[in-house]
Design a protein around this motif. Structure first.
Motif, PDB file in Angstrom:
ATOM      1  N   VAL A 263       0.358  -1.553  -0.724  1.00 22.69           N
ATOM      2  CA  VAL A 263       1.297  -2.592  -1.152  1.00 22.69           C
ATOM      3  C   VAL A 263       2.267  -2.956  -0.037  1.00 22.69           C
ATOM      4  O   VAL A 263       2.571  -4.135   0.180  1.00 22.69           O
ATOM      5  CB  VAL A 263       2.064  -2.117  -2.406  1.00 22.69           C
ATOM      6  CG1 VAL A 263       3.224  -3.052  -2.736  1.00 22.69           C
ATOM      7  CG2 VAL A 263       1.111  -2.006  -3.596  1.00 22.69           C
ATOM      8  N   ARG A 489       5.578  -4.522  -6.321  1.00 22.69           N
ATOM      9  CA  ARG A 489       4.255  -4.918  -6.806  1.00 22.69           C
ATOM     10  C   ARG A 489       4.328  -6.257  -7.539  1.00 22.69           C
ATOM     11  O   ARG A 489       3.430  -7.107  -7.388  1.00 22.69           O
ATOM     12  CB  ARG A 489       3.690  -3.842  -7.730  1.00 22.69           C
ATOM     13  CG  ARG A 489       3.357  -2.521  -7.057  1.00 22.69           C
ATOM     14  CD  ARG A 489       2.875  -1.492  -8.071  1.00 22.69           C
ATOM     15  NE  ARG A 489       2.854  -0.155  -7.541  1.00 22.69           N
ATOM     16  CZ  ARG A 489       1.812   0.377  -6.893  1.00 22.69           C
ATOM     17  NH1 ARG A 489       0.716  -0.330  -6.709  1.00 22.69           N
ATOM     18  NH2 ARG A 489       1.874   1.621  -6.456  1.00 22.69           N
ATOM     19  N   PRO A 501      -1.966  -5.645  -6.376  1.00 26.99           N
ATOM     20  CA  PRO A 501      -0.905  -4.636  -6.258  1.00 26.99           C
ATOM     21  C   PRO A 501      -0.811  -3.665  -7.418  1.00 26.99           C
ATOM     22  O   PRO A 501      -0.257  -2.572  -7.249  1.00 26.99           O
ATOM     23  CB  PRO A 501       0.365  -5.488  -6.147  1.00 26.99           C
ATOM     24  CG  PRO A 501       0.006  -6.805  -6.748  1.00 26.99           C
ATOM     25  CD  PRO A 501      -1.434  -7.015  -6.429  1.00 26.99           C
TER      26      PRO A 501
END
Length: 593
Positions: A263, A489, A501
């Motif tokens: 991420v 995310r 994500p």
């Protein structure tokens, strides 16, 4: 950017130029563009320069008209804003580092609180006859020092102090126990006795070579969480992150970035894609077929979506055996983090075409990404536990009695220090990681592996303004329904959904246990006969361990192998050979036990 070192003689003695020569030679690999030197009476500074900003007039030392001088390692990203505040009059260069000198002359050491960047710098203040030594608040750039009745000396790397003959090579047993159990060491005392670390955010003032003042800049608040809702937090994060990446891209040379399937690096690439007209070059580590999960497919998708020039760097089992001796030698302040290996090779490849790379270190620490944070948040009756309550060698009977004694004392001390104000259990855990794990493992790895190739690493997540925003988020925006980095995310899902994500990820792993196990019978006897291992372990049990399959056994083997090679280079002073087996065979001790 580059290497920094200095020597301050006490008792009014002048600097020995031979010591300055040795310090400069030891740090020459950190700067391929220029050497700087300043000597005045008892004070001597050196710098080896990797020219990134102000290529024409930025060589050091940098002087103020009052006679004070600065030498630095690092970058101050908001130097243009600071320069505007200071007024352009009097500036002699376009260097970012000159702003730190002028901030000090105008505002004293308190002026350093406005700096945004990664830095270690030394100032000789001739007006007040003192030396000021400062380190950035996250500890992105390291400073090691030695203080004796005759002198005070410092350097960007501990090995420079050893090479200059200013300190010995004696291992501190409590630090060794930490290294073996948790792969890094804590606190201000380094593993080599007599060498100390300037702490992240710390400034010290010296008069006549003696420390007379200490000041610590804190970037993690004690005030507790703010009440941001998700939408307002996402809007503010977009603004803060864009500003940080924009500042971290300030450079007079081209830059690239490191991209994994995670991420943090995907977020970084997404923002760089927004801010750059030309395609960004992204380097990804890939591994030969093994049982270890490889996220290069996801990295390819993210790179394609961002129109990046994507370069995959294969890291093979042969790379492991041939690069590890050199890598362990470079980690003079040791961290047994297997990610040092692909980072070393990525840096070598990137340095062929670039001087600067951006990377995603810090995202997990500031946004609550690690699984250990979720364990800390749970009640103990539901499986909650303190961080790092278990070590690598727990229930592995190979080390001598007493070797691991007190291994968690440094972590416990950090937990006690960071448990203050209105911090939640999650915020305390994050602060503990920022105090030791981040500067003494992740950032140390980044510095040593990149600077081995004359490459600068920049970390946009580790910015004071980013930290002020992220650290004060309420826990529910960091961890939600067992998912860490919830806000980050959520932002990435909107900006770059192909990064997936919220998909389950396995984290970055290198198959070192698999490679070690395949050659355990050959490796075990060699490791068992190393001087550093003989001091701490029973040889027969070491050999048996290297022939015992299992995840925990593999981790223990890796720590012993790394320590054996580190000890050879950094304690015994042996130069590494071309591969692991030749290095171990060259310096093994005769079996006398």
């Amino acid at each position: 950017m580059g290497g920094l070192a200095g020597y301050i003689a006490k008792n009014c003695h002048n600097v020995d130029h031979r010591i300055i020569d040795r310090l400069q030679e030891a740090l020459s690999h950190r700067g391929r563009d220029a050497d700087g030197r300043y000597i005045k009476g008892p004070v001597g500074f050196i710098q080896t320069r990797l020219a990134i900003i102000d290529l024409n007039t930025g060589d050091q030392p940098l002087y103020h008209e009052n006679g004070s001088v600065l030498l630095a390692n690092g970058e101050i990203y908001n130097y243009l804003e600071l320069r505007k505040d200071l007024g352009d009059e009097g500036f002699k260069t376009h260097s970012d580092s000159e702003t730190a000198l002028r901030k000090f002359v105008r505002d004293g050491i308190g002026g350093f609180d406005q700096l945004r960047g990664m830095y270690a710098f030394a100032i000789h203040d001739v007006v007040d006859n003192q030396v000021v030594l400062c380190r950035d608040p996250f500890g992105i750039k390291q400073v090691y020092y030695v203080e004796t009745p005759e002198y005070f000396a410092f350097a960007s790397e501990a090995q420079a102090l050893v090479a200059a003959g200013l300190v010995g090579r004696e291992v501190r047993e409590d630090a060794r126990s930490e290294l073996l159990q948790v792969q890094f060491t804590t606190g201000s005392d380094m593993i080599l006795d007599g060498i100390k670390r300037l702490q992240p955010g710390e400034t010290i003032v010296l008069k006549n070579g003696r420390i007379v003042e200490r000041r610590r800049r804190q970037v993690l608040s004690d005030a507790g969480a703010t009440g941001n809702n998700l939408e307002s937090a996402l809007y503010e994060w977009d603004r803060v992150f864009e500003e940080s990446v924009r500042l971290h891209q300030r450079s007079d040379v081209d830059y690239a970035m490191f991209l994994s399937g995670g991420v943090d690096s995907a977020s970084l690439l997404g923002m760089m894609h927004r801010l750059n007209e030309r395609p960004v070059t992204a380097y990804t580590a890939a591994f030969e077929a093994s049982s270890v999960h490889d996220e290069r497919e996801l990295a390819r998708e993210v790179a394609k979506a961002c129109n990046a020039n994507h370069i995959e760097v294969m890291f093979s089992e042969n790379d492991f055996w041939t690069l590890l001796p050199e890598v362990a030698a470079r980690m003079d302040d040791p961290a047994a983090d297997y990610a040092i290996l692909p980072t070393y090779k990525l840096a070598r490849e990137a340095a062929r075409d670039f001087k600067v790379v951006l990377s995603g270190e810090g995202g997990d620490e500031l946004f609550g990404g690690y699984g250990r944070y979720r364990s800390v948040m749970r009640p103990f009756l539901l499986g909650g536990r303190v961080m790092r309550s278990k070590g690598t060698f727990d229930k592995i009977d190979v080390l001598r009695t007493g070797v691991l004694e007190g291994w968690r004392d440094g972590i416990a001390a950090s937990e006690s220090r960071e448990s203050r104000g209105k911090r939640s259990r999650l915020a305390i855990a994050q602060a503990v990681d920022c105090a030791d794990w981040l500067p003494n493992d992740l950032l140390l790895k980044l510095d040593r592996m990149l600077m081995a190739h004359g490459l600068e690493g920049r970390t946009p997540f580790l910015d004071p303004v980013v930290a002020e925003f992220a650290y004060q988020l309420p826990d529910r925006l960091k961890v939600r329904k067992g998912v860490g980095k919830f806000l980050l995310r959520s932002w990435l899902e909107r900006c770059l959904p192909m990064a997936k994500p919220f998909a389950k990820k396995r984290g970055f792993t290198v198959p070192v246990s698999e490679w070690i196990a395949a050659r355990g019978k050959e490796l075990g006897p060699l490791v068992a006969r190393q001087a550093g291992i003989i001091e701490i372990a029973d040889a027969d049990r070491v050999e048996k361990l290297f022939n015992t399959p299992g995840k925990r056994e593999g981790a223990a083997c890796w720590h012993l192998l790394f320590y054996a090679l580190w000890h050879q280079a950094n304690v015994l002073g042996h130069a590494p050979c071309p591969d692991v087996f030749e290095t171990l065979a060259s310096f093994q001790k005769v079996k006398t036990f």
